[in-house]
Write a protein that holds these residues in place. Structure first.
Motif, PDB file in Angstrom:
ATOM      1  N   ASN A  69      53.405  47.145  39.951  1.00  0.00           N
ATOM      2  CA  ASN A  69      53.453  48.218  40.947  1.00  0.00           C
ATOM      3  C   ASN A  69      53.276  49.583  40.289  1.00  0.00           C
ATOM      4  N   VAL A  72      49.600  50.015  39.179  1.00  0.00           N
ATOM      5  CA  VAL A  72      48.726  50.223  40.343  1.00  0.00           C
ATOM      6  C   VAL A  72      48.869  51.644  40.871  1.00  0.00           C
ATOM      7  N   PHE A  99      52.902  38.867  43.104  1.00  0.00           N
ATOM      8  CA  PHE A  99      51.514  39.336  43.164  1.00  0.00           C
ATOM      9  C   PHE A  99      50.593  38.406  42.376  1.00  0.00           C
ATOM     10  N   LEU A 130      45.509  46.824  49.775  1.00  0.00           N
ATOM     11  CA  LEU A 130      46.873  47.162  49.389  1.00  0.00           C
ATOM     12  C   LEU A 130      47.573  47.867  50.538  1.00  0.00           C
ATOM     13  N   TRP A 148      51.953  53.162  46.749  1.00  0.00           N
ATOM     14  CA  TRP A 148      51.263  51.913  47.011  1.00  0.00           C
ATOM     15  C   TRP A 148      52.198  50.721  46.777  1.00  0.00           C
ATOM     16  N   THR A 150      51.808  46.196  46.498  1.00  0.00           N
ATOM     17  CA  THR A 150      50.791  45.160  46.337  1.00  0.00           C
ATOM     18  C   THR A 150      51.019  43.944  47.224  1.00  0.00           C
ATOM     19  N   ASP A 299      57.600  45.979  46.665  1.00  0.00           N
ATOM     20  CA  ASP A 299      57.325  45.066  45.550  1.00  0.00           C
ATOM     21  C   ASP A 299      58.579  44.763  44.747  1.00  0.00           C
TER      22      ASP A 299
END
Length: 322
Positions: A69, A72, A99, A130, A148, A150, A299
């Motif tokens: 996470n 990303v 993920f 996403l 964000w 995932t 996440d």
């Protein structure tokens, strides 16, 4: 190929020796720079540096879902651009690795590294969607930065469980599935809103859904794993569609027993169902409001209390080596 390897030294299922073996295996196939994370958020900083670099083609995250996470969020700090940003590869090193497993990778880091090297040689990759959260305009959380996720996010009950688990880990407890189950029970017994929910779902074009006691947002399926058993809260959720929502309007003892059993016996064809279940598929944008501040997780990381969160499903956001 030039690659940056982001290594979480606290990853629960890899030893220092195993990490050294993996690093040597990856370095045999690419020009590799390995960096060990030193603080919370370091993975995000490294991902951002890779995104701003002119010569990094790939970022490999060696760690659990929290490490992925962070990387990303660093890669996408200026927004998605899969054609020009470095790709992402994942070597699972955490306790659950949702993920990586949702992408079809083995849950063992050595086996996953072998799959990754084969994928690089054969040019196998996919571009996945996403989830993005942000503070809702006009709410007390308007200024909260976007972030964000995932595979899943949750406002309320499941985030409370995540927070309890993090507290136990800070006290030295090992992250195990038994630890999670104990915290589920404690959260259930201590949740003042489980009988009458305080969450409202607002989706453009639909009537608001009020008094939700549980809200789980999925970007893929399964939602999580209990050991080797996949758990499907929203079986239709996919990296190729928008976001799915699973909610419960009641969490009495009987309802928890019924829907908990349905979760444990869920499958890709059938998830929880019943008159207290709220299910939505392939949503592009929606908002969850709460009458009181509730915990938010993304996440598997506890992110504090929120009263209003806007969710956006962003298709084709990230290029992943699989």
């Amino acid at each position: 190929m030039r690659a940056l390897l982001v290594v979480n030294p606290a990853a629960t299922t890899t030893s220092a020796r195993t990490r050294d073996v993996l690093i040597h295996a990856l370095a045999s196939e690419m020009k590799l720079e390995a960096v060990t994370t030193q603080y919370r958020g370091h993975g995000r900083d490294l991902g951002r540096q890779a995104a701003e670099s002119d010569d990094i083609d790939l970022v490999v995250a060696l760690g659990g879902d929290g490490t992925v996470n962070e990387v990303v969020n660093g890669l996408l700090h200026a927004g998605p651009d899969p054609e020009h940003l470095p790709g992402l590869a994942v070597v699972p090193g955490g306790s659950t690795n949702v993920f990586a497993r949702a992408l079809g990778l083995p849950n063992q880091p050595v086996e996953a590294t072998g799959v990754l090297l084969d994928a690089l040689r054969e040019g196998r990759e996919r571009t996945v969607g996403l989830g993005l959260t942000s503070g809702t305009p006009g709410s007390d959380d308007e200024a909260v930065p976007a972030r964000w996720f995932t595979f899943n996010a949750g406002l309320g009950f499941d985030a409370g469980v995540v927070g309890r688990v993090e507290q136990q880990r800070e006290r030295g407890r090992k992250s195990t599935h038994a630890l999670y189950m104990r915290q589920v029970v404690r959260q259930l017994l201590g949740d003042p809103h489980r009988r009458r929910g305080v969450i409202t779902l607002e989706h453009p074009g639909d009537e608001p859904v009020t008094d939700l006691a549980l809200s789980i947002v999925s970007n893929t399926s399964p939602w999580t794993f209990l050991g080797n058993r996949p758990i499907y809260a929203s079986p239709k959720a996919s990296f190729d569609t928008g976001l799915d929502l699973f909610g419960l309007s009641r969490m009495s003892t009987g309802a928890v027993a019924r829907y908990g059993t349905q979760l444990l016996t869920s499958s890709p064809e059938r998830g929880p169902h019943g008159r207290h279940v709220v299910s939505r598929h392939d949503l592009t944008r929606f908002t969850l409001h709460s009458k009181v501040p509730l915990p938010l997780q993304m996440d598997g990381d506890h992110l504090g209390l929120r009263t209003s969160v806007t969710f956006t499903g962003v298709r084709r956001a990230l290029r992943v080596i699989v």
